[in-house]
Write a protein that holds these residues in place. Structure first.
Motif, mmCIF file in Angstrom:
data_model
loop_
_atom_site.group_PDB
_atom_site.id
_atom_site.type_symbol
_atom_site.label_atom_id
_atom_site.label_comp_id
_atom_site.label_asym_id
_atom_site.label_seq_id
_atom_site.Cartn_x
_atom_site.Cartn_y
_atom_site.Cartn_z
ATOM 1 N N THR A 57 0.831 -1.208 0.000
ATOM 2 C CA THR A 57 0.000 0.000 0.000
ATOM 3 C C THR A 57 0.866 1.259 0.000
ATOM 4 O O THR A 57 2.076 1.206 0.198
ATOM 5 C CB THR A 57 -0.928 0.066 1.234
ATOM 6 N N GLU A 58 0.221 2.379 -0.207
ATOM 7 C CA GLU A 58 0.808 3.709 -0.060
ATOM 8 C C GLU A 58 -0.217 4.559 0.686
ATOM 9 O O GLU A 58 -1.395 4.222 0.748
ATOM 10 C CB GLU A 58 1.084 4.356 -1.424
ATOM 11 N N ALA A 59 0.248 5.665 1.227
ATOM 12 C CA ALA A 59 -0.672 6.657 1.794
ATOM 13 C C ALA A 59 -0.642 7.863 0.866
ATOM 14 O O ALA A 59 0.422 8.354 0.507
ATOM 15 C CB ALA A 59 -0.253 7.046 3.206
ATOM 16 N N GLN A 60 -1.814 8.323 0.466
ATOM 17 C CA GLN A 60 -1.933 9.517 -0.366
ATOM 18 C C GLN A 60 -2.426 10.658 0.516
ATOM 19 O O GLN A 60 -3.474 10.547 1.147
ATOM 20 C CB GLN A 60 -2.926 9.282 -1.500
ATOM 21 N N VAL A 61 -1.649 11.730 0.578
ATOM 22 C CA VAL A 61 -2.012 12.894 1.389
ATOM 23 C C VAL A 61 -2.707 13.899 0.485
ATOM 24 O O VAL A 61 -2.159 14.313 -0.535
ATOM 25 C CB VAL A 61 -0.771 13.516 2.061
ATOM 26 N N ARG A 62 -3.903 14.265 0.874
ATOM 27 C CA ARG A 62 -4.752 15.126 0.046
ATOM 28 C C ARG A 62 -5.258 16.316 0.851
ATOM 29 O O ARG A 62 -5.311 16.276 2.069
ATOM 30 C CB ARG A 62 -5.952 14.323 -0.454
ATOM 31 N N PRO A 63 -5.686 17.369 0.135
ATOM 32 C CA PRO A 63 -6.230 18.544 0.825
ATOM 33 C C PRO A 63 -7.566 18.234 1.502
ATOM 34 O O PRO A 63 -8.259 17.287 1.131
ATOM 35 C CB PRO A 63 -6.455 19.560 -0.297
ATOM 36 N N ARG A 64 -7.919 19.057 2.442
ATOM 37 C CA ARG A 64 -9.259 19.042 3.020
ATOM 38 C C ARG A 64 -10.082 20.073 2.252
ATOM 39 O O ARG A 64 -9.654 21.214 2.081
ATOM 40 C CB ARG A 64 -9.222 19.396 4.508
ATOM 41 N N SER A 65 -11.241 19.669 1.795
ATOM 42 C CA SER A 65 -12.041 20.544 0.940
ATOM 43 C C SER A 65 -12.466 21.827 1.641
ATOM 44 O O SER A 65 -12.515 22.891 1.026
ATOM 45 C CB SER A 65 -13.266 19.802 0.396
ATOM 46 N N GLY A 66 -12.761 21.770 2.928
ATOM 47 C CA GLY A 66 -13.172 22.967 3.656
ATOM 48 C C GLY A 66 -12.070 24.009 3.732
ATOM 49 O O GLY A 66 -12.317 25.202 3.560
ATOM 50 N N LEU A 67 -10.828 23.569 3.992
ATOM 51 C CA LEU A 67 -9.704 24.508 4.024
ATOM 52 C C LEU A 67 -9.474 25.114 2.643
ATOM 53 O O LEU A 67 -9.158 26.300 2.521
ATOM 54 C CB LEU A 67 -8.424 23.822 4.506
ATOM 55 N N ALA A 68 -9.620 24.292 1.615
ATOM 56 C CA ALA A 68 -9.413 24.788 0.245
ATOM 57 C C ALA A 68 -10.479 25.827 -0.120
ATOM 58 O O ALA A 68 -10.162 26.897 -0.629
ATOM 59 C CB ALA A 68 -9.431 23.623 -0.742
ATOM 60 N N LEU A 69 -11.735 25.517 0.152
ATOM 61 C CA LEU A 69 -12.830 26.411 -0.220
ATOM 62 C C LEU A 69 -12.845 27.701 0.600
ATOM 63 O O LEU A 69 -12.942 28.797 0.049
ATOM 64 C CB LEU A 69 -14.175 25.699 -0.063
ATOM 65 N N LYS A 70 -12.709 27.570 1.904
ATOM 66 C CA LYS A 70 -12.866 28.729 2.783
ATOM 67 C C LYS A 70 -11.607 29.576 2.928
ATOM 68 O O LYS A 70 -11.697 30.777 3.187
ATOM 69 C CB LYS A 70 -13.323 28.268 4.160
ATOM 70 N N HIS A 71 -10.416 28.946 2.774
ATOM 71 C CA HIS A 71 -9.179 29.675 3.061
ATOM 72 C C HIS A 71 -8.120 29.566 1.964
ATOM 73 O O HIS A 71 -7.020 30.095 2.128
ATOM 74 C CB HIS A 71 -8.580 29.184 4.383
ATOM 75 N N ARG A 109 -7.297 20.082 11.906
ATOM 76 C CA ARG A 109 -7.243 19.083 10.828
ATOM 77 C C ARG A 109 -6.684 19.779 9.593
ATOM 78 O O ARG A 109 -7.285 20.729 9.100
ATOM 79 C CB ARG A 109 -8.640 18.520 10.564
ATOM 80 N N ILE A 110 -5.537 19.310 9.109
ATOM 81 C CA ILE A 110 -4.834 20.032 8.047
ATOM 82 C C ILE A 110 -4.819 19.307 6.707
ATOM 83 O O ILE A 110 -4.532 19.910 5.679
ATOM 84 C CB ILE A 110 -3.378 20.342 8.456
ATOM 85 N N ALA A 111 -5.095 18.023 6.701
ATOM 86 C CA ALA A 111 -5.072 17.241 5.459
ATOM 87 C C ALA A 111 -5.806 15.937 5.728
ATOM 88 O O ALA A 111 -6.200 15.643 6.862
ATOM 89 C CB ALA A 111 -3.629 16.962 5.026
ATOM 90 N N GLN A 112 -5.974 15.173 4.673
ATOM 91 C CA GLN A 112 -6.522 13.835 4.839
ATOM 92 C C GLN A 112 -5.616 12.832 4.142
ATOM 93 O O GLN A 112 -4.906 13.182 3.197
ATOM 94 C CB GLN A 112 -7.953 13.747 4.334
ATOM 95 N N MET A 113 -5.659 11.613 4.634
ATOM 96 C CA MET A 113 -4.776 10.569 4.127
ATOM 97 C C MET A 113 -5.623 9.376 3.701
ATOM 98 O O MET A 113 -6.468 8.906 4.465
ATOM 99 C CB MET A 113 -3.806 10.176 5.257
#
Length: 144
Positions: A57-71, A109-113
């Protein structure tokens, strides 16, 4: 392949990743520090965790949509890849695309994995490849 993700908390303020809702693909990752990300700049943010991924497996680190939209805060190298053999601290590269400075708070919460399977392939050098309907059609080839 086992479905166990081993997490080691290496800082007193570290939190276990978790799914906000049952069935969510992403596990939320938390900051252990306060940090200002100036408009247009990047920052490396610590999570205070290490992990041992399941084999294959791998872990993919992705943005959080709320942080992207609001900030306008996103993960710079999205998705960031964490390889199966990495055992160091998980750190997140955030960028502020906004017009104002952004304060990362401790425990935010800064990202999602997302944990995903990785197909290991055999590489073979060839002089020719088979044709396809698309062939070499690339950027914009299917219309705007």
């Amino acid at each position: 392949m086992t479905n166990t993700l081993k997490i080691k908390l290496i800082h007193e303020d570290a939190k276990m990743p978790y799914r906000a809702n049952e069935g969510d693909a992403g596990l939320d990752l938390f900051s252990i520090e306060e940090k200002i990300i100036k408009a247009g700049e990047t920052a490396l943010v610590r999570t205070g965790i290490q992990m041992e991924l399941p084999k294959g497996t791998e872990a993919q680190v992705r943005p959080r949509s709320g942080l992207a939209l609001k900030h306008s805060i996103t993960v710079l190298n999205s998705p960031g890849t964490i390889d199966e053999g990495y055992r160091g601290e998980i750190k997140i590269i955030l960028i502020n695309h906004g017009k104002e400075d952004f304060k990362v708070e401790q425990q935010m919460r800064i990202a999602q994995m997302v944990i995903a399977p990785v197909l290991q392939v055999k590489l073979v050098q060839e002089d020719a490849l088979s044709n396809s309907d698309r062939d070499s059609g690339g950027f914009g080839s299917s219309g705007v």
